[in-house]
Design a protein around this motif. Structure first.
Motif, PDB file in Angstrom:
ATOM      1  N   LEU A 147       0.734  -1.149  -0.085  1.00  0.00           N
ATOM      2  CA  LEU A 147       0.100   0.017  -0.008  1.00  0.00           C
ATOM      3  C   LEU A 147       0.918   1.287   0.014  1.00  0.00           C
ATOM      4  N   THR A 148       2.081   1.205   0.922  1.00  0.00           N
ATOM      5  CA  THR A 148       2.848   2.248   0.839  1.00  0.00           C
ATOM      6  C   THR A 148       3.364   2.493  -0.602  1.00  0.00           C
ATOM      7  N   ASN A 149       3.932   1.283  -1.188  1.00  0.00           N
ATOM      8  CA  ASN A 149       4.641   1.481  -2.495  1.00  0.00           C
ATOM      9  C   ASN A 149       3.614   1.974  -3.598  1.00  0.00           C
ATOM     10  N   ALA A 150       2.469   1.609  -3.605  1.00  0.00           N
ATOM     11  CA  ALA A 150       1.488   2.074  -4.383  1.00  0.00           C
ATOM     12  C   ALA A 150       0.951   3.425  -4.110  1.00  0.00           C
ATOM     13  N   SER A 151       1.056   3.979  -2.996  1.00  0.00           N
ATOM     14  CA  SER A 151       0.742   5.290  -2.691  1.00  0.00           C
ATOM     15  C   SER A 151       1.941   6.042  -3.166  1.00  0.00           C
ATOM     16  N   LEU A 152       2.872   5.778  -3.268  1.00  0.00           N
ATOM     17  CA  LEU A 152       4.227   6.551  -3.523  1.00  0.00           C
ATOM     18  C   LEU A 152       4.286   6.672  -5.090  1.00  0.00           C
ATOM     19  N   VAL A 153       3.775   5.555  -5.626  1.00  0.00           N
ATOM     20  CA  VAL A 153       3.806   5.784  -7.184  1.00  0.00           C
ATOM     21  C   VAL A 153       2.619   7.024  -7.522  1.00  0.00           C
ATOM     22  N   VAL A 154       1.493   6.982  -6.921  1.00  0.00           N
ATOM     23  CA  VAL A 154       0.469   7.765  -7.184  1.00  0.00           C
ATOM     24  C   VAL A 154       0.689   9.151  -6.847  1.00  0.00           C
ATOM     25  N   VAL A 155       1.478   9.515  -5.855  1.00  0.00           N
ATOM     26  CA  VAL A 155       1.738  10.679  -5.446  1.00  0.00           C
ATOM     27  C   VAL A 155       2.834  11.428  -6.307  1.00  0.00           C
ATOM     28  N   ARG A 227      14.004  11.801  -1.152  1.00  0.00           N
ATOM     29  CA  ARG A 227      13.007  11.419  -2.264  1.00  0.00           C
ATOM     30  C   ARG A 227      13.509  10.023  -2.754  1.00  0.00           C
ATOM     31  N   VAL A 228      12.558   8.957  -2.780  1.00  0.00           N
ATOM     32  CA  VAL A 228      12.989   7.714  -3.075  1.00  0.00           C
ATOM     33  C   VAL A 228      13.463   7.716  -4.608  1.00  0.00           C
ATOM     34  N   PRO A 229      14.585   7.084  -4.768  1.00  0.00           N
ATOM     35  CA  PRO A 229      15.110   7.136  -6.175  1.00  0.00           C
ATOM     36  C   PRO A 229      14.227   6.123  -7.195  1.00  0.00           C
ATOM     37  N   TRP A 230      14.516   6.400  -8.376  1.00  0.00           N
ATOM     38  CA  TRP A 230      13.912   5.700  -9.425  1.00  0.00           C
ATOM     39  C   TRP A 230      12.570   5.169  -9.461  1.00  0.00           C
ATOM     40  N   VAL A 231      11.842   6.255  -9.170  1.00  0.00           N
ATOM     41  CA  VAL A 231      10.293   5.971  -9.034  1.00  0.00           C
ATOM     42  C   VAL A 231       9.777   6.092 -10.444  1.00  0.00           C
ATOM     43  N   PRO A 232       8.975   5.002 -11.206  1.00  0.00           N
ATOM     44  CA  PRO A 232       8.133   4.074 -10.423  1.00  0.00           C
ATOM     45  C   PRO A 232       8.818   2.667 -10.458  1.00  0.00           C
ATOM     46  N   PHE A 233      10.127   2.475 -10.763  1.00  0.00           N
ATOM     47  CA  PHE A 233      10.669   1.233 -10.675  1.00  0.00           C
ATOM     48  C   PHE A 233      10.969   0.637  -9.399  1.00  0.00           C
ATOM     49  N   THR A 234      11.434   1.529  -8.538  1.00  0.00           N
ATOM     50  CA  THR A 234      11.700   1.040  -7.201  1.00  0.00           C
ATOM     51  C   THR A 234      10.394   0.407  -6.436  1.00  0.00           C
ATOM     52  N   PRO A 235       9.387   1.297  -6.277  1.00  0.00           N
ATOM     53  CA  PRO A 235       8.220   0.676  -5.722  1.00  0.00           C
ATOM     54  C   PRO A 235       7.537  -0.117  -6.358  1.00  0.00           C
ATOM     55  N   LEU A 236       7.582  -0.615  -7.647  1.00  0.00           N
ATOM     56  CA  LEU A 236       6.873  -1.489  -8.569  1.00  0.00           C
ATOM     57  C   LEU A 236       7.757  -2.747  -8.218  1.00  0.00           C
ATOM     58  N   ALA A 237       9.085  -2.753  -8.060  1.00  0.00           N
ATOM     59  CA  ALA A 237       9.696  -3.801  -7.891  1.00  0.00           C
ATOM     60  C   ALA A 237       9.426  -4.432  -6.416  1.00  0.00           C
ATOM     61  N   GLY A 238       9.503  -3.337  -5.593  1.00  0.00           N
ATOM     62  CA  GLY A 238       9.038  -3.939  -4.149  1.00  0.00           C
ATOM     63  C   GLY A 238       7.427  -4.536  -3.972  1.00  0.00           C
ATOM     64  N   ILE A 239       6.687  -4.020  -4.774  1.00  0.00           N
ATOM     65  CA  ILE A 239       5.127  -4.517  -4.942  1.00  0.00           C
ATOM     66  C   ILE A 239       5.326  -6.010  -5.477  1.00  0.00           C
ATOM     67  N   TYR A 240       6.021  -6.376  -6.672  1.00  0.00           N
ATOM     68  CA  TYR A 240       6.017  -7.585  -7.029  1.00  0.00           C
ATOM     69  C   TYR A 240       6.974  -8.756  -5.938  1.00  0.00           C
ATOM     70  N   LEU A 241       7.845  -8.172  -5.532  1.00  0.00           N
ATOM     71  CA  LEU A 241       8.605  -9.054  -4.555  1.00  0.00           C
ATOM     72  C   LEU A 241       7.654  -9.268  -3.266  1.00  0.00           C
TER      73      LEU A 241
END
Length: 379
Positions: A147-155, A227-241
């Motif tokens: 949920l946190t990763n998804a929110s980060l991408v949306v923001v 700021r989290v780097p490489w958005v959306p790649f970083t949170p999307l990879a976290g979502i799948y893992l």
């Protein structure tokens, strides 16, 4: 609990990365020590170190480790329990939970919330087998991370020309990631069915590309905030893992977490969505109400960014914070007391926390814009 931290933009990243790094190093050294005493196939899954020391002839070390496990287990549970009332407090301030969960006593403690949570968790611990709870808790933590990763991408990624597109893409990515993880975990990849999980990977790549095409939101404080780097790649990879780890759990654990999520969704749509301050747009009212403590331009900009993610001086010409009615003042459950007997309560849907003490009636609130609570008498 970030609302109670001083300068959270700088201190929280250091605290998170520091904690994870220290724990990872200790875990790595502990694992090396364990496999040095026993082959990994002989390690006991329940009491690895205790049994390993015993089999190595170090009985005193085995007993010492066993005592340490008994002593530290309740401490770990207590530490994990400490943040729960704060989480419920934040949700109650927004209206997602009943007001009792944001009620403060005269010392600024969430006594009612802690009692309710403690009784509920004690009953769950007594009645539900630990084997089921273990998988359920693991899945719950991983879902909260997603949920946190998804929110980060949306923001960070929003297509203003097509509102809601980014949210739809992130939702589809979550659903397809869960399906792909389940297929990879439970299908025989040597059979012809391997085409199913492989096809989901293609869909995930396409969704990632669509999210990359969404323009990145502007941030005036980019230079001073982490700021989290490489958005959306970083949170999307976290979502799948995270979904892949969830797929490794037992069927009973997956069914329990599904039932838990279903109960939470029913409660939200039956209660939370109708009382949520954010949904009712009451945050905007805070910026339009008059009060006894006007904010300067810097504080006004900070408050607007906290509430709306941006500063908008053109739309709001006068921003004041009402000590007795504003919600942002209730973001931190801290309350000063001036000695003597006192009683405290949290206000209604828009109320802050009030306390009555021997020194006279006063209102004490905390706000991310101020280091210490402000008394009406001082204001």
């Amino acid at each position: 609990m970030a609302a109670e931290a001083k300068n959270p933009q700088q201190t929280l990243p250091v605290a998170v990365f520091g904690t994870i790094s220290i724990v990872t190093v200790f875990y790595a050294f502990a694992a090396l020590a364990l496999v040095g005493m026993q082959p990994y196939t002989d390690i006991d899954s329940e009491s690895g170190f205790s049994i390993a020391f015993k089999d190595s002839g170090w009985l005193w070390a085995s007993q010492l480790v066993a005592i340490g496990e008994l002593v530290t287990l309740p401490i770990v549970v207590l530490i994990s329990f400490m943040a729960q009332p704060r989480l419920q407090y934040a949700m109650a301030v927004d209206g997602l939970l009943p007001p009792i969960f944001k009620r403060l006593d005269c010392h600024g403690n969430l006594r009612a919330s802690m009692v309710i949570t403690g009784v509920a968790l004690t009953l769950v611990a007594l009645l539900v087998p630990f084997t089921f709870m273990n998988d359920m808790i693991s899945a719950g933590v991983l879902l909260s991370f997603n949920l946190t990763n998804a929110s980060l991408v949306v923001v960070r990624r929003q297509d203003l020309t097509r509102p809601g597109r980014c949210i739809a893409l992130v939702t589809a990515f979550n659903a397809l990631s869960l399906l792909s993880a389940l297929l990879f975990a439970h299908l025989d990849l040597a059979s012809a069915w391997v085409v199913l999980p492989v096809s989901t990977v293609g869909g995930l790549v396409w969704l990632t590309h669509q999210l990359v095409c969404c323009p990145e939101t502007e941030d005036e404080e980019r230079s001073v905030q982490y700021r989290v780097p490489w958005v959306p790649f970083t949170p999307l990879a976290g979502i799948y893992l995270n979904y892949y780890l969830i797929a490794q759990l037992t069927i009973d654990g997956l069914l329990l977490i599904a039932a838990y999520v279903a109960v939470g969704a029913v409660f939200y749509f039956s209660y939370g969505i109708h009382h949520s301050v954010g949904n009712a747009d009451h945050w905007a009212e805070v910026l339009r109400e008059s009060s006894n403590m006007p904010l300067d331009e810097e504080e006004r900009d900070s408050l607007e960014r906290m509430l709306f993610g941006r500063s908008s001086r053109e739309s709001v010409t006068s921003v004041d914070l009402d000590l007795s009615r504003s919600r942002p003042a209730s973001l931190s459950p801290a309350l000063k007391s001036r000695g003597g007997s006192c009683s405290a309560h949290s206000g209604g849907p828009g109320g802050g926390a009030h306390a009555h003490g021997s020194g006279g009636m006063y209102s004490a609130v905390t706000n991310p814009l101020m280091e210490d609570p402000v008394d009406e008498e001082d204001a």
